[in-house]
Design a protein around this motif. Structure first.
Motif, short mmCIF file in Angstrom:
data_model
loop_
_atom_site.label_atom_id
_atom_site.label_comp_id
_atom_site.label_asym_id
_atom_site.label_seq_id
_atom_site.Cartn_x
_atom_site.Cartn_y
_atom_site.Cartn_z
N THR A 316 -7.25 -6.02 10.51
CA THR A 316 -7.89 -4.63 10.39
C THR A 316 -6.83 -4.12 11.73
OG1 THR A 316 -9.68 -5.23 9.50
CG2 THR A 316 -9.49 -2.62 10.12
N ILE A 337 -5.03 -5.23 6.89
CA ILE A 337 -5.05 -3.63 6.36
C ILE A 337 -4.46 -2.59 7.64
CG2 ILE A 337 -7.13 -1.95 6.87
CD1 ILE A 337 -9.14 -4.43 6.04
N SER A 361 0.17 -6.05 2.74
CA SER A 361 -0.33 -4.71 2.64
C SER A 361 -1.94 -5.58 1.90
CB SER A 361 0.21 -3.31 2.40
OG SER A 361 -1.12 -2.47 2.73
N THR A 363 -4.27 -3.04 2.15
CA THR A 363 -4.99 -2.05 1.90
C THR A 363 -3.98 -0.73 0.34
OG1 THR A 363 -4.87 -1.55 4.35
CG2 THR A 363 -5.18 0.61 2.71
N THR A 366 -2.02 2.94 1.26
CA THR A 366 -1.05 3.59 3.06
C THR A 366 -0.16 4.55 2.45
OG1 THR A 366 1.31 2.24 2.43
CG2 THR A 366 -0.70 0.55 2.98
#
Length: 705
Positions: A316, A337, A361, A363, A366
């Motif tokens: 992260t 992340i 990614s 996430t 983003t």
């Protein structure tokens, strides 16, 4: 312009009556005079009388010392460069008169940090000095005295904000930053020259105001925890730093815990490590970091080597991070992340295989604006690799092995630049062009296709026409080349006229293909038709036998066991012969089972199926040949099906018996019937009492065989 003429221009503009032919001069746009006296072989400071000179370059000469009052006439001087000489001594009033000097560069000389090279208060006249570079070629001289140097020399530079200095220890074990540095309350920027030291709590103790430090190419003998603790940095660089212990890096990371850091540069700093230090991202998360450079290392993964990480700290990124540079590593995977990251540089790694099926990614959505995936050996990307990127403005996929855009970018409404240069693109598929047209209609997207091998061929004509129509969306047009089959190339910028010629050639080529295709199709149809006609009865027989098999129930016959002894094929005009003679003689007197179409065909069944079944279930087929028989379609159909039955179901045994009821000429008979006649497979009806007895005996004998 020669020196004399330039000074005359200066006189006219600024009202000065001064000339000097030893140096070259030029003015900037603010009418400030620059004097370049570098690399002239001077062994001393030349006697210049140009009070309006503001920039003086005396570098790369043979000057050994700076005598007192050498610059006393240059009261307007703002910048002085004395680098790369052989200066070993500064006299006490060397810089007298330079009250306005802002930048002083005396690097690469033979000055020693002591009272001999730097006499007491030698820098005192420099009341406006902003930047000082005193890195030395005698950095490891045994007579260094940093305590004395800092108190008697450096402490006078009250206005100094930036310094470039060698970071070493003297023979007394003292750091170069002696007690005199504490008076430099404006000193915020430090750049290391030669650097070889043990970093501990005392190293930067006397420079508490530093917030910009570059330790580029330092040798870190060791690093004790607390060296950089409790400080705030706008910029901190460990680029190219040499170290011998992984534990030292762990101590550096622990120091970040209580710091505020805007930019952290760790370029070429982990050449002995393939993983990041423990708790790296988690610790940086407390610093407010916005820019992080981890390029030119040997990382194979972007995460810390943590085996128990249920929360995901190891992958992260800090919430404050906006710019991450992981270029020029050996990354085999990348899936972090990245909650607020805007710029991601993954150039020159080995992510091609990973990105075929995965995303960089972790996430879902983003705020990424720029992504650089160049030089990664990519030939195919995961279709959804750019999903969840609503803010993406630039994608760099240059210098890979892509042949088309098989990944989805149709949703990237904010995309401005797509760099696909130096790939293997020859053209785009129709679906790709349709998707790009939608993006082009909604944005000013710019494509870079330079240095690809685009084909100038007829099968690529639609792509080439599209490129010309949408040329406003293609950048670097002077580097987009189209290659013909003979290896000649042209540029897209001059392609319009050539495209017209190519369209004409392709039109002729297309017509030729159409004509050849039609001709080939005609030949194929003719050949197939000829074969179908030649074997028409074979094909019909196979068809009707197949239909009969599935459409009518028949008892399963064993070998030589038929439902009928004979099937009699005749024209309706000859019906009386069948009723008055054939049935009484063969059935009543002879005890045979005869199949007659008017009596034995199954009602409701197609006549062709009835005929095929009757012939197949009869031992023999007797054709009563008359002129009416030859003119009847179904009689000839029965004759030909019986002939096919002989060939394909009876192993070549002839089951046909021709009975000529009328007198017919040979030329009246079909060729296949004449062949049977020549094989003596026929009888003539005698129509007399004695002959009829022999005739019917032969019929019975032929049926029984």
């Amino acid at each position: 312009m020669n020196t004399r003429l330039l000074v005359m221009c200066f006189m006219a503009i600024c009202g000065q009556d001064i000339m000097d032919d030893q140096c070259s001069y030029w003015q900037d746009d603010q009418c400030l005079l620059h004097a370049n006296c570098s690399n002239r072989g001077f062994g001393f400071i030349p006697a210049l009388r140009l009070p309006n000179v503001v920039y003086l370059d005396l570098s790369t000469n043979r000057i050994e010392k700076i005598e007192s009052k050498s610059f006393s006439s240059l009261t307007n001087l703002l910048e002085l460069n004395l680098s790369a000489n052989i200066i070993s001594l500064l006299e006490i009033d060397a810089f007298l008169g330079l009250e306005h000097l802002r930048i002083l560069n005396i690097r690469k000389n033979f000055l020693v940090y002591n009272s001999i090279s730097f006499p007491n208060s030698v820098f005192k006249p420099l009341k406006s000095l902003f930047h000082l570079d005193i890195t030395s070629s005698s950095v490891y001289h045994s007579d260094q005295n940093f305590e004395e140097f800092s108190i008697d020399v450096i402490s006078d530079l009250k206005t100094l904000e930036s310094i470039v200095i060698d970071i070493i220890s003297d023979r007394f074990g003292q750091s170069v930053f002696g007690i005199g540095f504490t008076s430099l309350t404006h000193l915020t920027k430090l750049t290391a020259g030669s650097c070889n030291i043990k970093f501990d709590n005392a190293t930067f103790l006397n420079v508490p105001y530093l917030d910009w430090i570059s330790l580029k190419n330092c040798t870190m003998k060791s690093y004790h925890g607390g060296t950089l603790k409790h400080r705030n940095f706008t910029f901190l660089s460990f680029e190219g730093i040499m170290h011998h212990s992984i534990a030292d890096w762990q101590n550096v990371v622990y120091d970040f815990d209580d710091n505020l850091i805007n930019t952290l540069v760790l370029t070429s700093s982990f050449l002995l490590n393939t993983f990041l230090p423990d708790h790296f991202y988690n610790t940086l998360g407390q610093t407010g970091i916005t820019h992080l450079s981890l390029n030119k290392n040997d990382f194979i993964e972007p995460e810390e080597l943590i085996f128990d990480d249920p929360i995901g700290y190891s992958k992260t990124l800090p919430l404050s991070l906006r710019d991450l540079d992981f270029s020029n590593n050996n990354l085999l995977n990348f899936n972090l992340i990245m909650p607020e990251l805007e710029y991601l540089n993954l150039e020159n790694n080995s992510l091609g295989y990973f990105l075929e099926s995965e995303k960089y990614s972790a996430t879902n959505t983003t705020v990424l604006k720029h992504i650089n995936l160049s030089f990664n050996g990519i030939d195919k990307l995961n279709t959804s690799v750019f999903h969840g990127h609503p803010c993406l403005e630039k994608i760099n996929l240059s210098n890979n092995f892509l042949t088309d855009i098989h990944f989805d970018i149709s949703h990237l409404k904010t995309l401005k630049i797509m760099d696909l240069s130096n790939n293997r693109i020859q053209g785009f598929e129709k679906r790709t062009i349709e998707h790009l047209n939608k993006l082009f209609d909604e944005s000013n997207l710019q494509f870079n296709l330079s240095n690809n091998i685009i084909k100038c061929t007829c099968d690529n004509i639609q792509f080439l026409q599209w490129m010309v129509e949408r040329s406003v969306h293609f950048s670097q047009k002077n580097r987009i080349k189209c290659t013909y089959g003979n290896e000649t190339t042209i540029l897209l910028a001059t392609f319009t006229k050539t495209l017209l010629q190519l369209e004409k050639e392709c039109g002729s080529y297309t017509m030729l293909i159409i004509l050849m295709s039609v001709a080939l199709l005609t030949v194929c149809i003719t050949v197939i038709s000829g074969l179908a006609y030649r074997y028409r009865w074979t094909l019909r027989y196979i068809y009707y036998m197949t239909v009969s098999k599935y459409r009518r129930y028949k008892p399963q016959n064993t070998d030589h066991n038929f439902s009928y002894d004979a099937f009699i094929s005749y024209a309706d005009e000859d019906k009386s012969f069948i009723v008055k003679e054939c049935i009484p003689i063969l059935e009543v007197q002879g005890g045979m089972e005869i199949c007659i179409h008017q009596r034995d065909f199954l009602p409701g069944e197609e006549i062709t199926n009835n005929i095929t079944n009757a012939i197949h279930e009869s031992r023999k087929t007797i054709c009563i040949i008359t002129r009416s028989f030859l003119d009847s379609y179904y009689c000839m159909f029965e004759f030909n099906i019986a002939r096919m039955e002989s060939i394909y179901s009876r192993g070549g045994t002839n089951i046909l018996l021709l009975v000529f009821y009328d007198q017919l000429r040979a030329q009246d008979l079909p060729l296949v019937m004449l062949e049977l006649v020549q094989q003596d497979s026929y009888l003539e009806y005698p129509d007399d009492e004695q002959g009829n007895i022999v005739f019917w005996d032969k019929i019975k004998e032929a049926i029984a065989v």
